[in-house]
Enzyme design. Structure first.
Site, PDB file in Angstrom:
ATOM      1  CE  LYS A  21       5.676  13.121  10.121  1.00 43.19           C
ATOM      2  NZ  LYS A  21       5.899  13.607  11.455  1.00 43.19           N
ATOM      3  CG  ASP A 148       8.220  15.861   7.584  1.00 41.05           C
ATOM      4  OD1 ASP A 148       9.424  15.680   7.855  1.00 41.05           O
ATOM      5  OD2 ASP A 148       7.370  16.178   8.436  1.00 41.05           O
TER       6      ASP A 148
HETATM    7  O1  C5P Z   1      10.474  21.872   5.996  1.00 42.88           O
HETATM    8  P1  C5P Z   1       9.215  22.383   6.603  1.00 42.88           P
HETATM    9  O2  C5P Z   1       8.596  23.489   5.786  1.00 42.88           O
HETATM   10  O3  C5P Z   1       8.239  21.309   6.912  1.00 42.88           O
HETATM   11  O4  C5P Z   1       9.614  23.022   7.979  1.00 42.88           O
HETATM   12  C1  C5P Z   1       8.744  23.819   8.738  1.00 42.88           C
HETATM   13  C2  C5P Z   1       9.516  24.549   9.799  1.00 42.88           C
HETATM   14  O5  C5P Z   1       9.978  23.622  10.799  1.00 42.88           O
HETATM   15  C3  C5P Z   1      10.776  25.238   9.322  1.00 42.88           C
HETATM   16  O6  C5P Z   1      10.481  26.512   8.832  1.00 42.88           O
HETATM   17  C4  C5P Z   1      11.608  25.279  10.577  1.00 42.88           C
HETATM   18  O7  C5P Z   1      11.158  26.314  11.439  1.00 42.88           O
HETATM   19  C5  C5P Z   1      11.272  23.955  11.251  1.00 42.88           C
HETATM   20  N1  C5P Z   1      12.215  22.886  10.885  1.00 42.88           N
HETATM   21  C6  C5P Z   1      13.509  22.908  11.365  1.00 42.88           C
HETATM   22  N2  C5P Z   1      14.375  21.923  11.006  1.00 42.88           N
HETATM   23  C7  C5P Z   1      13.989  20.919  10.203  1.00 42.88           C
HETATM   24  C8  C5P Z   1      12.669  20.870   9.711  1.00 42.88           C
HETATM   25  C9  C5P Z   1      11.801  21.880  10.073  1.00 42.88           C
HETATM   26  O8  C5P Z   1      13.898  23.821  12.125  1.00 42.88           O
HETATM   27  N3  C5P Z   1      14.857  19.975   9.891  1.00 42.88           N
END
Ligand code: C5P
Length: 319
Positions: A21, A148
């Site tokens: 994406k 995501d």
């Molecule tokens: O959800 P995901 O594991 O992909 O997120 C990775 C990191 O990105 C999270 O641990 C956080 O530090 C940051 N993040 C965030 N807010 C979001 C998505 C991700 O702060 N909405």
């Protein structure tokens, strides 16, 4: 969630496509009580994709292999986590699976490669193991794996709210626009670092509550995306993480500069937390000719380049 079902007849082999994406919009609204950021995004699937080949095994083990030796194949890999979560939540006690990943989406690039692999694993194993979980059930599970992953499961063009997992489809249908994507193969960016840095620098400006968040969501819902993107630089793409990442990562600055100089480029931006950057072109032909004419220049700057179409699907079985 109750998901105990009896398996249908089992297929032995399956191949699943896991598209990347790009972010047409990434706006950080504020901080949530769970520590994640409240986001307002527009994400778009493109036809740069990994492929996952699943084979049912007689034992109950899950075994992952990959054609790219840079990827960790341990318990931290999102494919393994997706497989274990699906088995656990569905109560499935039958076969295991060998999973082979053909990696095409660059790693740590802001293109949701890992998330898309996880989404494809859920979709493929649901079929391979005959679990018959609905789209909604898979979507709910997928959010546990990463913000995501639900988008990667549904794909196409979607507004993504909450921490990224709340989806609202938006219209980019019939767009002939194409994408020229570039990334320095030696650079990757940590997503937690990018959000942490953004918070340190701009946290004091965060919106404070649901009413303000909703106003921003409403603004995105009412935007005619196809029109505003086609009209080009009248409305540049917004990615709030771009300013913090480009300040630290020179390849992002270089990428954006080279892309913006391309004659037919409508607009250029970083995707997700970077470091990959993309330019939009009015057609695939124009994007291809930009790559043909500038491929050497990209390589000289250490950048790999890809030409991609916008697609209307996410992880899907390859029939
Ligand atoms: O959800 P995901 O594991 O992909 O997120 C990775 C990191 O990105 C999270 O641990 C956080 O530090 C940051 N993040 C965030 N807010 C979001 C998505 C991700 O702060 N909405």
């Amino acid at each position: 969630m109750s998901m105990n079902r009896y398996p249908k007849s089992l297929t032995r082999h399956l191949s699943v496509i896991a598209p990347a994406k790009i972010n047409m919009h990434l706006e950080v609204l504020g901080l949530r009580s769970d520590g994640f950021h409240e986001l307002a995004m527009m994400m778009q699937s493109i036809d740069l994709a990994d492929r996952i080949i699943l084979t049912a095994t007689k034992n109950t083990e899950i075994h992952l292999s990959c054609d790219d030796s840079n990827l960790s194949l341990g318990e931290d890999n999102l494919i393994i986590r997706a497989a274990r979560l699906l088995r656990e939540q569905s109560g499935f006690k039958g076969n295991g699976a060998t999973i082979h990943l053909e990696k095409k989406i660059p790693i740590g690039a802001g293109l949701a490669g890992g998330s898309s692999d996880a989404a494809a694993t859920l979709k493929g194993l649901n079929e391979l193991w005959g679990l018959q979980l609905s789209r909604e059930e898979l979507c709910e599970l997928s959010a546990e794996l990463g913000s995501d992953v639900p988008f990667c499961l549904m794909g196409g063009s979607q507004l993504c709210f909450g921490r990224g997992e709340k989806l609202e489809p938006t219209l980019m249908k019939n767009s002939s626009m194409a994408v020229l994507l570039v990334k320095d193969s030696s650079v990757s960016v940590s997503t937690p670092w990018a959000y942490g840095r953004f918070r340190d620098l701009y946290g004091k400006n965060y919106l404070s509550g649901e009413n303000e968040f909703e106003k921003r969501r409403q603004a995105l819902r009412s935007r005619d995306w196809l029109r505003s993107l086609n009209e080009g630089n009248s409305q540049p793409l917004r990615n709030d993480l771009q300013q913090v990442v480009s300040a630290e990562v020179s390849s992002v600055r270089k990428s954006l500069q080279l892309l913006a100089e391309l004659p037919a480029c409508i607009t250029a931006a970083m995707s997700g937390s970077g470091p990959s950057c993309f330019a939009l072109f009015p057609s695939l032909e124009l994007a291809k000719s930009a790559i043909e004419q500038n491929g050497e220049k990209f390589l000289a700057a250490g950048l790999n380049s890809w030409c991609c179409s916008l697609i209307s699907y996410g992880a899907k079985l390859d029939k």
